[in-house]
Design an enzyme around this catalytic site. Structure first.
Site, short mmCIF file in Angstrom:
data_model
loop_
_atom_site.label_atom_id
_atom_site.label_comp_id
_atom_site.label_asym_id
_atom_site.label_seq_id
_atom_site.Cartn_x
_atom_site.Cartn_y
_atom_site.Cartn_z
N SER A 174 -89.53 -5.51 81.40
CA SER A 174 -88.17 -6.03 81.18
C SER A 174 -87.16 -4.94 81.51
CB SER A 174 -88.04 -6.40 79.71
OG SER A 174 -86.68 -6.48 79.34
N SER A 175 -85.96 -5.36 81.90
CA SER A 175 -84.93 -4.38 82.25
C SER A 175 -84.41 -3.62 81.02
CB SER A 175 -83.76 -5.06 82.96
OG SER A 175 -83.16 -6.01 82.12
N CYS A 176 -84.82 -4.02 79.81
CA CYS A 176 -84.36 -3.28 78.63
C CYS A 176 -85.09 -1.95 78.46
CB CYS A 176 -84.47 -4.13 77.37
SG CYS A 176 -86.16 -4.44 76.89
N TYR B 15 -89.18 -3.26 71.35
CA TYR B 15 -89.74 -4.00 72.49
C TYR B 15 -89.75 -3.11 73.74
CZ TYR B 15 -89.91 -7.72 76.06
OH TYR B 15 -90.23 -8.52 77.13
N LYS C 248 -92.84 -1.80 76.23
CA LYS C 248 -92.87 -2.06 77.68
C LYS C 248 -92.96 -0.75 78.47
CE LYS C 248 -92.91 -6.52 77.77
NZ LYS C 248 -94.12 -7.20 78.29
N HIS D 279 -83.04 -16.48 74.23
CA HIS D 279 -82.07 -15.68 74.98
C HIS D 279 -80.78 -16.49 75.18
CE1 HIS D 279 -85.86 -13.60 76.09
NE2 HIS D 279 -85.09 -12.55 75.95
O1 GFB Z 1 -80.03 -13.02 76.04
P1 GFB Z 1 -79.82 -12.13 74.88
O2 GFB Z 1 -80.30 -12.59 73.56
O3 GFB Z 1 -80.48 -10.74 75.12
O4 GFB Z 1 -78.24 -11.86 74.71
P2 GFB Z 1 -80.17 -9.27 75.71
C1 GFB Z 1 -77.44 -11.48 75.79
C2 GFB Z 1 -75.98 -11.44 75.35
O5 GFB Z 1 -75.54 -12.78 75.09
C3 GFB Z 1 -75.70 -10.66 74.08
C4 GFB Z 1 -74.86 -12.84 73.85
O6 GFB Z 1 -74.48 -9.96 74.23
C5 GFB Z 1 -75.55 -11.75 73.02
O7 GFB Z 1 -74.73 -11.38 71.93
N1 GFB Z 1 -74.94 -14.20 73.29
C6 GFB Z 1 -73.89 -15.03 73.12
C7 GFB Z 1 -76.03 -14.82 72.83
N2 GFB Z 1 -74.26 -16.17 72.53
C8 GFB Z 1 -75.60 -16.07 72.34
C9 GFB Z 1 -76.56 -16.95 71.76
O8 GFB Z 1 -76.27 -18.05 71.29
N3 GFB Z 1 -77.86 -16.53 71.77
C10 GFB Z 1 -78.23 -15.31 72.28
N4 GFB Z 1 -79.53 -14.98 72.26
N5 GFB Z 1 -77.32 -14.44 72.79
C11 GFB Z 1 -82.71 -9.16 75.27
C12 GFB Z 1 -83.58 -8.14 74.61
O9 GFB Z 1 -81.48 -8.55 75.27
O10 GFB Z 1 -83.03 -9.43 76.61
C13 GFB Z 1 -84.98 -8.21 75.00
O11 GFB Z 1 -83.36 -8.19 73.23
C14 GFB Z 1 -85.21 -8.53 76.46
O12 GFB Z 1 -85.58 -7.00 74.67
C15 GFB Z 1 -84.33 -9.62 76.95
O13 GFB Z 1 -85.04 -7.39 77.25
C16 GFB Z 1 -84.44 -9.86 78.44
O14 GFB Z 1 -80.04 -9.30 77.18
O15 GFB Z 1 -79.06 -8.63 74.99
#
Ligand code: GFB
Length: 323
Positions: A111-113, A140, A144, A183
């Site tokens: 993952s890119s994280c 996580y 990775k 996500h």
């Molecule tokens: O996709 P996401 O959960 O993961 O969130 P990350 C991306 C951005 O979207 C964050 C915002 O800034 C969230 O605050 N966001 C807005 C939301 N509304 C929502 C919502 O309803 N649900 C969610 N989930 N986000 C993950 C990592 O990071 O990405 C993992 O935690 C992994 O480790 C994955 O790498 C690909 O991109 O922030």
């Protein structure tokens, strides 16, 4: 190793997940004759002895390691012990057992994280371990990174052809649409759709809307994975080295979460208010991948974001009760 079009007996670990299922679809479409899968009930990848016994009895040539505990920002933040432990267990068991059983080629998916929270954009592969990680998904990311480093260690010690691909944020069919653990892209599709159905006037989007994310359709990810694994040993390892052996997989451009919310509002027909919830974390400010290594190896994405979102919306409508 069998010729590139012929990967021998292929094991796709994690075939029920979004990425694993896309890889299986692609392999079957391309006529790959022997694709082996196991459900969690049949084979628990966190159990070392079971994984070893499975590999010992299967004569597998090629492994796609797409099995992982994954989730969005909230799940990562709340369950770090689950994320680090399960991922370390799964990948350690699969990589070590594959080595013992003489598997010729393996692709580990990350993952890119893995990259530092603040890194020069776009992030090239050699940005790995140059700075502190984003806190919300550190557990996580550490797992990775360990997976990449394991593959490199087996390469150095045993000459194994164990490769790694680091995708950006993925979306598509078989994604998780649960609002707590998903996500952002599937979460917003579902939230906006529910708002349209219920006649709600506003939708809450977590955080500030300012973070930027790069989104890649999972069918493009599957295509990139098959492309990377089909490269000859010489071609792959001449593009990387055994201390930095992973390849970024992305589409080369990103959008802000606010822009994504606007796109999803338009696809779902939502005309109300978009409200931002600052009590929820933003996470990494930006994580755009530098995909020049992958492009130099002859691969480019095909599915534009707008089309991918529309198709995923149709998939969600067909597969989720309230969809
Ligand atoms: O996709 P996401 O959960 O993961 O969130 P990350 C991306 C951005 O979207 C964050 C915002 O800034 C969230 O605050 N966001 C807005 C939301 N509304 C929502 C919502 O309803 N649900 C969610 N989930 N986000 C993950 C990592 O990071 O990405 C993992 O935690 C992994 O480790 C994955 O790498 C690909 O991109 O922030």
């Amino acid at each position: 190793m069998p010729a590139s079009s012929e990967q021998g007996r292929v094991f796709v670990a994690g075939h029920r997940g979004m990425v694993g299922s896309a890889i299986v679809r692609r392999l079957r479409e391309r006529g790959q004759p022997e694709v082996i899968t196991r459900s969690r009930q049949e084979l628990d990848l966190t159990r070392q002895a079971d994984v070893e016994a499975f590999f010992a009895g299967q004569s597998i040539n090629t492994v796609y390691l797409a099995a992982a505990r994954v989730g969005g920002i909230k799940a990562n933040n709340e369950f770090p012990a689950d994320f680090i432990t399960e991922n370390l267990q799964i990948q350690t068991n699969v990589i070590e057992s594959a080595h013992r059983a003489g598997v010729q080629r393996l692709l580990f998916l990350g993952s890119s994280c893995i990259y530092p929270r603040v890194a020069e954009q776009p992030m090239s592969e050699d940005a790995l371990m140059t700075g502190p990680l984003e806190e919300t998904n550190e557990a996580y990311a550490v797992a990775k990174i360990a997976g990449i480093k394991m593959c490199e260690a087996y390469r150095r010690q045993f000459g194994s052809d164990f490769r790694s691909a680091m995708p950006t944020n993925l979306y598509g069919p078989n994604d998780n649409f649960d609002l707590e653990t998903s996500h952002v892209l599937p979460a917003l599709l579902r939230k906006f759709h529910q708002a349209v159905k219920s006649g709600a006037h506003s939708v809450a989007v977590w955080g500030s809307g300012r973070p930027r994310r790069e989104f890649l359709h999972v069918d493009d990810m599957a295509a990139a994975s098959c492309h990377l694994i089909a490269l000859s040993e010489e071609r792959y390892w001449s593009a990387v080295d055994d201390h930095c052996s992973h390849i970024n997989v992305g589409c080369g451009s990103d959008v802000s979460i606010a822009e994504l919310a606007e796109m999803i509002a338009s696809v779902t027909g939502f005309e109300g208010q978009i409200e931002y919830d600052p009590s929820m974390p933003d996470g990494t400010p930006r994580k755009l991948l530098d995909i020049s290594r992958l492009e130099a190896l002859g691969w480019a994405p095909e599915i534009p974001l707008q089309r991918g979102i529309s198709e995923t919306y149709r998939w969600m409508s067909d597969h989720w009760n309230d969809g």
